[in-house]
Design a protein around this motif. Structure first.
Motif, PDB file in Angstrom:
ATOM      1  N   ALA A 196       0.833  -1.208   0.000  1.00 56.57           N
ATOM      2  CA  ALA A 196       0.000   0.000   0.000  1.00 56.57           C
ATOM      3  C   ALA A 196       0.864   1.254   0.000  1.00 56.57           C
ATOM      4  O   ALA A 196       0.580   2.221  -0.720  1.00 56.57           O
ATOM      5  N   ARG A 197       1.926   1.237   0.774  1.00 58.86           N
ATOM      6  CA  ARG A 197       2.805   2.417   0.852  1.00 58.86           C
ATOM      7  C   ARG A 197       3.562   2.651  -0.455  1.00 58.86           C
ATOM      8  O   ARG A 197       3.986   3.770  -0.744  1.00 58.86           O
TER       9      ARG A 197
ATOM     10  N   ASP B  33     -12.079 -12.927   5.186  1.00 58.14           N
ATOM     11  CA  ASP B  33     -10.811 -12.827   5.906  1.00 58.14           C
ATOM     12  C   ASP B  33      -9.835 -11.908   5.178  1.00 58.14           C
ATOM     13  O   ASP B  33      -9.170 -11.074   5.797  1.00 58.14           O
ATOM     14  N   PHE B  34      -9.759 -12.054   3.854  1.00 54.86           N
ATOM     15  CA  PHE B  34      -8.835 -11.188   3.119  1.00 54.86           C
ATOM     16  C   PHE B  34      -9.296  -9.739   3.158  1.00 54.86           C
ATOM     17  O   PHE B  34      -8.469  -8.822   3.302  1.00 54.86           O
ATOM     18  N   ARG B  35     -10.569  -9.502   3.016  1.00 52.85           N
ATOM     19  CA  ARG B  35     -11.071  -8.121   3.076  1.00 52.85           C
ATOM     20  C   ARG B  35     -10.716  -7.470   4.401  1.00 52.85           C
ATOM     21  O   ARG B  35     -10.354  -6.282   4.453  1.00 52.85           O
ATOM     22  N   ARG B  36     -10.821  -8.215   5.461  1.00 50.84           N
ATOM     23  CA  ARG B  36     -10.510  -7.665   6.782  1.00 50.84           C
ATOM     24  C   ARG B  36      -9.016  -7.325   6.884  1.00 50.84           C
ATOM     25  O   ARG B  36      -8.641  -6.258   7.390  1.00 50.84           O
ATOM     26  N   VAL B  37      -8.169  -8.215   6.398  1.00 56.07           N
ATOM     27  CA  VAL B  37      -6.729  -7.973   6.439  1.00 56.07           C
ATOM     28  C   VAL B  37      -6.362  -6.790   5.535  1.00 56.07           C
ATOM     29  O   VAL B  37      -5.540  -5.941   5.899  1.00 56.07           O
ATOM     30  N   ALA B  38      -6.967  -6.712   4.352  1.00 55.93           N
ATOM     31  CA  ALA B  38      -6.687  -5.612   3.431  1.00 55.93           C
ATOM     32  C   ALA B  38      -7.083  -4.274   4.049  1.00 55.93           C
ATOM     33  O   ALA B  38      -6.332  -3.289   3.960  1.00 55.93           O
ATOM     34  N   GLN B  39      -8.241  -4.236   4.665  1.00 57.05           N
ATOM     35  CA  GLN B  39      -8.689  -2.993   5.299  1.00 57.05           C
ATOM     36  C   GLN B  39      -7.727  -2.576   6.407  1.00 57.05           C
ATOM     37  O   GLN B  39      -7.391  -1.394   6.549  1.00 57.05           O
ATOM     38  N   GLY B  40      -7.247  -3.532   7.165  1.00 55.37           N
ATOM     39  CA  GLY B  40      -6.294  -3.232   8.228  1.00 55.37           C
ATOM     40  C   GLY B  40      -4.972  -2.703   7.708  1.00 55.37           C
ATOM     41  O   GLY B  40      -4.249  -1.988   8.414  1.00 55.37           O
ATOM     42  N   ALA B  41      -4.652  -3.033   6.446  1.00 51.91           N
ATOM     43  CA  ALA B  41      -3.424  -2.555   5.817  1.00 51.91           C
ATOM     44  C   ALA B  41      -3.621  -1.215   5.110  1.00 51.91           C
ATOM     45  O   ALA B  41      -2.709  -0.729   4.446  1.00 51.91           O
ATOM     46  N   GLY B  42      -4.810  -0.642   5.226  1.00 48.39           N
ATOM     47  CA  GLY B  42      -5.083   0.641   4.595  1.00 48.39           C
ATOM     48  C   GLY B  42      -5.503   0.543   3.151  1.00 48.39           C
ATOM     49  O   GLY B  42      -5.388   1.511   2.397  1.00 48.39           O
TER      50      GLY B  42
ATOM     51  N   THR C  18      -8.445  -0.438   0.149  1.00 51.96           N
ATOM     52  CA  THR C  18      -9.868  -0.500  -0.142  1.00 51.96           C
ATOM     53  C   THR C  18     -10.096  -1.428  -1.331  1.00 51.96           C
ATOM     54  O   THR C  18      -9.422  -1.288  -2.364  1.00 51.96           O
ATOM     55  N   VAL C  19     -11.014  -2.374  -1.201  1.00 54.78           N
ATOM     56  CA  VAL C  19     -11.348  -3.274  -2.305  1.00 54.78           C
ATOM     57  C   VAL C  19     -12.247  -2.532  -3.287  1.00 54.78           C
ATOM     58  O   VAL C  19     -13.351  -2.114  -2.939  1.00 54.78           O
TER      59      VAL C  19
ATOM     60  N   ASP D 123      -7.092  -0.116  -3.849  1.00 53.64           N
ATOM     61  CA  ASP D 123      -6.299   1.119  -3.789  1.00 53.64           C
ATOM     62  C   ASP D 123      -6.008   1.440  -2.340  1.00 53.64           C
ATOM     63  O   ASP D 123      -6.518   0.804  -1.423  1.00 53.64           O
ATOM     64  N   ALA D 124      -5.115   2.408  -2.152  1.00 44.60           N
ATOM     65  CA  ALA D 124      -4.638   2.717  -0.802  1.00 44.60           C
ATOM     66  C   ALA D 124      -5.086   4.094  -0.341  1.00 44.60           C
ATOM     67  O   ALA D 124      -4.499   4.666   0.558  1.00 44.60           O
ATOM     68  N   LYS D 125      -6.143   4.631  -0.943  1.00 39.64           N
ATOM     69  CA  LYS D 125      -6.570   5.970  -0.572  1.00 39.64           C
ATOM     70  C   LYS D 125      -6.906   6.081   0.898  1.00 39.64           C
ATOM     71  O   LYS D 125      -6.612   7.078   1.544  1.00 39.64           O
TER      72      LYS D 125
END
Length: 199
Positions: free
Chosen positions: A124-125, A159-168, A170-171, A193-195
């Motif tokens: 994301a960064r 599970d992946f959506r939750r981990v992705a959201q925690g990493a900043g 957005t699906v 994206d990482a907005k």
């Protein structure tokens, strides 16, 4: 990636190349390509045969491959005509740069579940403003190994959506599809994206 998985891609580079290079990646790559402008710089992590690098190059993008196997990296560079760096997601300094697009197709499946959040945060960064990340994962529960002794870690959508959201992350879109190699695997594909994670 464990040693047996790493060894497979190096020792069986030609077999893996031959099995994957002619598969049409259009259904996989279209969501990423349609989200980016021509001339976008794209990092393909775990580029394998170089099939996706060539597809992206032919559509006006500037892709750069990252591949852990030196043998596969050489095949990918020759096939695609794109630069390919030998290295791994877990240690590469290519993610210290900013990329318009990052492709991580069939790579996170080789990493333990607990390792994925930190890698997603780093991905994301590494996205430029308005950058896009594409990730594909095998659907399932737990972990296992195939006949070639490659380790796989399976995911459920929630599970992946939750981990992705925690990493900043957005699906933006998600797909579920059968394996193009004709086996029983089901793949989950995510455009992100990482907005939400950028200041």
């Amino acid at each position: 990636m464990d040693d047996s998985t790493r060894d497979y891609y190096e020792q069986e580079a030609r077999r893996f190349f031959d099995a994957t290079v002619n598969i049409d990646p259009t259904p996989i790559l279209n969501p990423l390509a349609e989200a980016l402008s021509p001339g976008a710089r794209i990092l393909d992590i775990g580029c394998g045969s170089g099939r996706d690098l060539l597809w992206l190059k032919n559509r006006g993008f500037f892709p750069h491959g990252l591949e852990p196997s030196p043998a596969l990296a050489a095949l990918a560079e020759t096939h695609s005509g794109c630069p390919v760096t030998v290295g791994e997601l877990t240690t590469t300094d290519l993610l210290d740069r900013s990329w318009d697009g990052i492709l991580v197709s069939g790579v996170l499946v080789h990493l333990p579940h607990e390792a994925v959040p930190a890698h997603l945060a780093r991905l994301a960064r590494a996205l430029a403003n308005d950058g896009r990340l594409y990730v594909s994962l095998k659907e399932g529960e737990g972990a296992g190994a195939d006949a070639d002794h490659r380790s796989f870690y399976y995911w459920q959508d929630d599970d992946f959506r939750r981990v992705a959201q925690g990493a900043g992350l957005t699906v933006l879109s998600m797909s579920r599809s059968a394996s193009a190699r004709g086996n029983a695997d089901i793949w989950l594909g995510y455009l992100l994206d990482a907005k939400g994670g950028k200041p």
